[in-house]
Write a protein that holds these residues in place. Structure first.
Motif, mmCIF file in Angstrom:
data_model
loop_
_atom_site.group_PDB
_atom_site.id
_atom_site.type_symbol
_atom_site.label_atom_id
_atom_site.label_comp_id
_atom_site.label_asym_id
_atom_site.label_seq_id
_atom_site.Cartn_x
_atom_site.Cartn_y
_atom_site.Cartn_z
ATOM 1 N N GLU A 71 0.719 -1.190 -0.135
ATOM 2 C CA GLU A 71 -0.122 0.058 0.017
ATOM 3 C C GLU A 71 0.938 1.104 -0.144
ATOM 4 O O GLU A 71 1.789 1.302 0.936
ATOM 5 N N PRO A 73 0.176 5.126 -0.900
ATOM 6 C CA PRO A 73 -0.552 6.111 -1.529
ATOM 7 C C PRO A 73 0.224 7.294 -2.428
ATOM 8 O O PRO A 73 -0.419 7.942 -3.226
ATOM 9 N N LEU A 75 1.778 6.528 -4.788
ATOM 10 C CA LEU A 75 1.837 6.246 -6.058
ATOM 11 C C LEU A 75 0.733 7.270 -7.231
ATOM 12 O O LEU A 75 0.860 7.449 -8.311
ATOM 13 N N ARG A 76 -0.128 8.062 -6.278
ATOM 14 C CA ARG A 76 -0.888 8.964 -6.843
ATOM 15 C C ARG A 76 -0.560 10.209 -6.811
ATOM 16 O O ARG A 76 -1.201 11.186 -7.472
ATOM 17 N N HIS A 83 8.435 6.637 -6.404
ATOM 18 C CA HIS A 83 7.796 5.487 -7.053
ATOM 19 C C HIS A 83 9.013 4.575 -7.331
ATOM 20 O O HIS A 83 8.796 3.156 -7.235
ATOM 21 N N THR A 194 -9.879 4.798 -1.998
ATOM 22 C CA THR A 194 -8.532 5.010 -1.753
ATOM 23 C C THR A 194 -7.573 4.054 -2.165
ATOM 24 O O THR A 194 -6.259 4.386 -2.138
ATOM 25 N N ARG A 195 -7.900 2.932 -2.639
ATOM 26 C CA ARG A 195 -7.170 1.751 -2.982
ATOM 27 C C ARG A 195 -6.863 1.738 -4.558
ATOM 28 O O ARG A 195 -5.969 1.318 -5.112
ATOM 29 N N THR A 198 -3.157 2.637 -5.823
ATOM 30 C CA THR A 198 -2.068 2.880 -4.712
ATOM 31 C C THR A 198 -1.760 1.528 -3.996
ATOM 32 O O THR A 198 -0.884 1.377 -3.138
ATOM 33 N N THR A 199 -2.444 0.418 -4.403
ATOM 34 C CA THR A 199 -2.155 -0.824 -3.587
ATOM 35 C C THR A 199 -1.818 -1.586 -4.759
ATOM 36 O O THR A 199 -2.481 -1.891 -5.854
ATOM 37 N N THR A 298 1.822 3.230 -12.565
ATOM 38 C CA THR A 298 1.778 1.984 -11.903
ATOM 39 C C THR A 298 2.280 1.031 -12.801
ATOM 40 O O THR A 298 3.071 0.060 -12.400
#
Length: 324
Positions: A71, A73, A75-76, A83, A194-195, A198-199, A298
């Motif tokens: 997890e 976050p 990444l956003r 990253h 929220t995922r 990001t996950t 991603t």
């Protein structure tokens, strides 16, 4: 209540972490036959869910195996250094599944999904950026250096584009090139917005393409392919029914002291959600408007991690050289 909602709308949880959270939320206790390990890093957390017993498999709705969830976050966000860290963390987790493959072992990468639909294009995007070397082994061995495995890649598309079951295409390739391991990359569905992107989940149990959105296709796993299958997935959509229920719950939390909350009926709420989703047959998924940029980020993180894990003898400069 959420457990009943998921069941009534046929929503499957692709993330083992979310399946565990949902079951624990219903019972308030740890699931027998499940072990969880956690590890923090600067920009996120790694959670490893071990489903050890068959009884836990039934409760969780997930096969016995290991599910690693990263997890992050960040990444956003526009944060290339972070990253890169997430990519390295992912590579280290992947190494535990590929360590037994010899230096000259043969590995097949499969990018699942529809390259014409952005939320479902993660797999093909990863394939575009992945380092493949099988052709070098066959035709230019002098270009290889130590620590490089034989890697081939495939983006088979989806049934609606090809008229062929994805599992059939992959099985045909497996029978021809005989890999020792398959790594399949796919978009997933989450229960929390929220995922989205990001996950990242790694599972050693394979994958059932489309299961998260109720479009289950033939499974891609060791049983069907004859070789071990590692699945890497990232949530890119959330079922609208889940968002609707979360919205209702959040609204009611603001009304806890009023008579309105006392008269809330979960069954009535479900019927209201069904009515809203009726034009879509109850199967509406939602993705953010910036999904194209999130998929690109991603995909780059995953492709870099896969290449680092499969080619431990390469530096980052080597990676750039071979990729181009």
């Amino acid at each position: 209540m959420l457990f009943d909602l998921f069941r009534s709308f046929g929503v499957n949880l692709d993330l083992a972490l979310e399946a565990r959270e949902l079951v624990r939320g219903k019972t308030g206790q740890e699931i027998p036959g499940v072990r969880v390990d956690r590890e923090r890093f600067e920009h996120g957390e790694v959670t490893i869910v071990h489903i050890i017993e068959k009884a836990a498999e039934t409760i969780m709705g997930k096969p016995v195996g290991t599910y690693i969830t990263i997890e992050a976050p960040v990444l956003r966000e526009n944060h290339p250094a972070a990253h890169h860290e997430v990519s390295q963390i992912l590579a280290r987790q992947l190494e535990r599944f590929v360590a037994h493959i010899p230096e000259y072992g043969n590995i097949l990468l499969v990018g699942l999904g529809n390259w014409r639909a952005t939320p479902d294009a993660l797999g093909p995007k990863v394939i575009e950026m992945s380092l493949v070397t099988r052709h070098l082994y066959n035709y230019a061995p002098q270009e290889l250096k130590g620590g490089m495995r034989s890697v081939s890649a495939l983006a088979p598309g989806v049934l609606g584009l090809t008229g062929i079951e994805t599992a059939e295409i992959i099985k045909g390739v497996v029978e021809k090139i005989r890999p020792e391991l398959i790594i399949a990359i796919d978009s997933l569905a989450a229960r929390s917005v929220t995922r989205i992107c990001t996950t990242i989940q790694i599972a050693d149990t394979g994958i059932s393409p489309g299961s998260g959105i109720g479009n289950r296709r033939a499974g891609i796993n060791q049983e069907s392919m004859g070789v071990p299958v590692i699945a890497i997935g990232v949530p890119t959509v959330v079922h609208a029914a889940v968002i609707s229920q979360d919205t209702i719950n959040a609204y009611l939390e603001q009304l806890q002291t009023t008579p309105v909350n006392a008269g809330f009926n979960p069954a009535l709420a479900r019927r209201a959600i069904e009515k809203v989703l009726e034009p879509f047959g109850g199967n509406l998924t939602v993705t953010p408007k910036e999904i194209d940029a999130l998929i690109a980020t991603t995909a780059k993180v995953i492709a870099g991690a896969v290449s680092l894990a499969l080619h431990p003898g390469l530096t980052e400069d080597d990676y750039s050289y071979y990729l181009h």
